[in-house]
Every structure is written in C-alpha cells, then in structure tokens.
Design an enzyme around this catalytic site. Structure first.
Site, PDB file in Angstrom:
ATOM      1  N   HIS A  16     -15.803  63.746 -14.858  1.00 56.08           N
ATOM      2  CA  HIS A  16     -14.980  62.439 -14.977  1.00 56.08           C
ATOM      3  C   HIS A  16     -15.589  61.340 -15.255  1.00 56.08           C
ATOM      4  CE1 HIS A  16     -15.444  60.208 -10.811  1.00 56.08           C
ATOM      5  NE2 HIS A  16     -13.957  60.255 -10.571  1.00 56.08           N
ATOM      6  N   HIS A  58     -10.517  52.002 -13.536  1.00 46.15           N
ATOM      7  CA  HIS A  58      -9.660  52.956 -12.769  1.00 46.15           C
ATOM      8  C   HIS A  58      -9.758  51.346 -11.759  1.00 46.15           C
ATOM      9  CE1 HIS A  58     -11.811  53.818  -8.301  1.00 46.15           C
ATOM     10  NE2 HIS A  58     -11.638  55.247  -8.958  1.00 46.15           N
TER      11      HIS A  58
END
Length: 250
Positions: A16, A58
């Site tokens: 991730h 992000h």
C-alpha cells in the site's frame, strides 16, 4: 454462460502506497523499501499538478505528508518538486521528494514490478485526471505490454476518462460501500476488477464478482485474521501496509 475470466498477471500481495507505514507514502523510498521486503506489486495515488504533471499524493492538500501547504493540484510541478515529502515520517527520510508517475514507472520496470495506480483527482478534475493518468500510463508502459498497470478509482468519472483515453489498460472500481448500482457501473466501465474495503468481502460478494468475470481485490489488510479470511475466500489481490508482516510468497 459466463465469459472467460480476464488474464491476471499480477501478484496477490500489493504494498500500500509503496511500503505501507514503514516509509513516507507514495515516494520512491517507499517503493524501494517495499521491494526490499520482497514485494513486486505496489499501489499508489496519482493526481495532476497545475501544469499537468502526473505525480503521487494521496490527500487533496499537502500538509499531512509534505512541508507544503494548500491544494497540491493547484501548484505547478516546479514548486511541488522542491517539497520535503519525507521529514513528516521520520528523520531518516528527510528531504525525500514527491514522486512523479514517470519516476515510479521507471523504477517498477527496471525491477520487474507491477503497479496499481489509484486515480486520485483533485475535486472537480475527475475526468481530466482520469484521461491524463491513462495517457501517461499508456505512454510509459508502451514497451511493456505484458505488465500493464492496473488503473483504479473510487470515482467512476475518472475511470470513464481513463477508458476513453486508453481502453486497453485494465481498470478496477474501488468500493468502500456497496452503493446501489455499483455492478452496473463496473460493467459499463468494462472493469476487470473490483477493489473493496476488506470487510465487505464474503462468499456471496465473491460469487457475484466471479459471475460477472471480475477479479476480487481488498484493501487495506493489516491483520493476520483478516488476511487469512480473504485468502480462504480466494481473493486475487490483497493490499497491505504490513509489508513487514506478510511475506508476498504466501
């Protein structure tokens, strides 16, 4: 009769944002650390700078993961490239810059790694970002037809932009809830996968995905019990922060 399941070249275990929480997310340092733990597929978040450079971030804003401020997509790459994207994590990563998709693509290709690119648009730029990310990926992987990146997004409009621009690149719909009509949207976007919050997966949902020839992936899986449950369900991909806990050969 159901059609044949799409070809699936990807590893089951996916780091991730590179290496989870062990390194500053979405930086090349994170990819290097994830690879050092044996991972050969990584997830990352891609958006557009104000001047059209596809870079990794992000959040909409810069504050959490850099020493910058404001909306990342409203700044040119010349400014973004000067930011420190490592000090927030730990002193050992001080000075680590933001990464471009081009830089990450070069790293992955040089090290025979696969990439899951989550299209993470600045609000209001969903379709534009989907088109730009897909065009960049198409160009960057044009000499690597056997290992295309998987393009995913929570935003159907972003995936629509990607499909129109580079229909040959595989797409996946990200789901945090099973909202009404999600399957119809996945079909209309010609997705090859659905990527769900790991808690959503059960035998019924897996069967639903398989019936529609969709691969089944889960995020973000950080506990042994959760990983084992998903392995027992036969999921195709497991996205984890715990690259130090789960050996990708499992």
């Amino acid at each position: 009769m159901a059609d044949q399941m799409p070809r699936w070249p990807y590893p089951r275990w996916i780091g991730h944002r590179g290496a989870g929480k062990l390194a500053p997310e979405n930086t090349l340092a994170a990819f290097r650390l994830g690879a050092a733990h044996g991972y050969r597929m990584f997830e990352c978040d891609a958006k557009l700078s104000a001047d059209g450079v596809v870079f990794l971030l992000h959040d909409d804003t810069l504050q959490r993961t850099t020493n910058g401020h404001g909306v990342g997509g409203e700044q040119p790459w010349s400014a973004l490239s000067q930011l420190d994207a490592g000090s927030w994590h730990s002193r050992g990563f001080a000075g680590e810059p933001l990464a471009t998709l081009e830089g990450v693509a070069r790293y992955c290709q040089a090290n025979a790694c696969w990439l899951n690119i989550e299209i993470k648009p600045t609000p209001g730029l969903e379709a534009q970002t989907g088109r730009a990310v897909a065009a960049a990926a198409q160009q960057l992987w044009q000499d690597q037809p056997g290992s295309p990146p998987l393009l995913t997004s929570f935003q159907p409009e972003a995936l629509q932009g990607a499909m129109v621009t580079a229909p040959e690149l595989p797409r996946g719909l990200l789901l945090d809830t099973l909202w009404t009509g999600w399957m119809d949207v996945a079909r209309s976007l010609e997705c090859v996968a659905v990527v769900c919050n790991h808690a959503l997966w059960d035998p019924t949902l897996v069967a639903t995905a398989r019936t529609s020839n969709l691969r089944a992936l889960a995020y973000t899986v950080n506990d042994d019990w959760a990983a084992q449950r998903l392995l027992d369900l036969g999921l195709d991909g497991i996205i984890t922060d715990r690259v130090d806990l789960f050996a990708p050969s499992l």
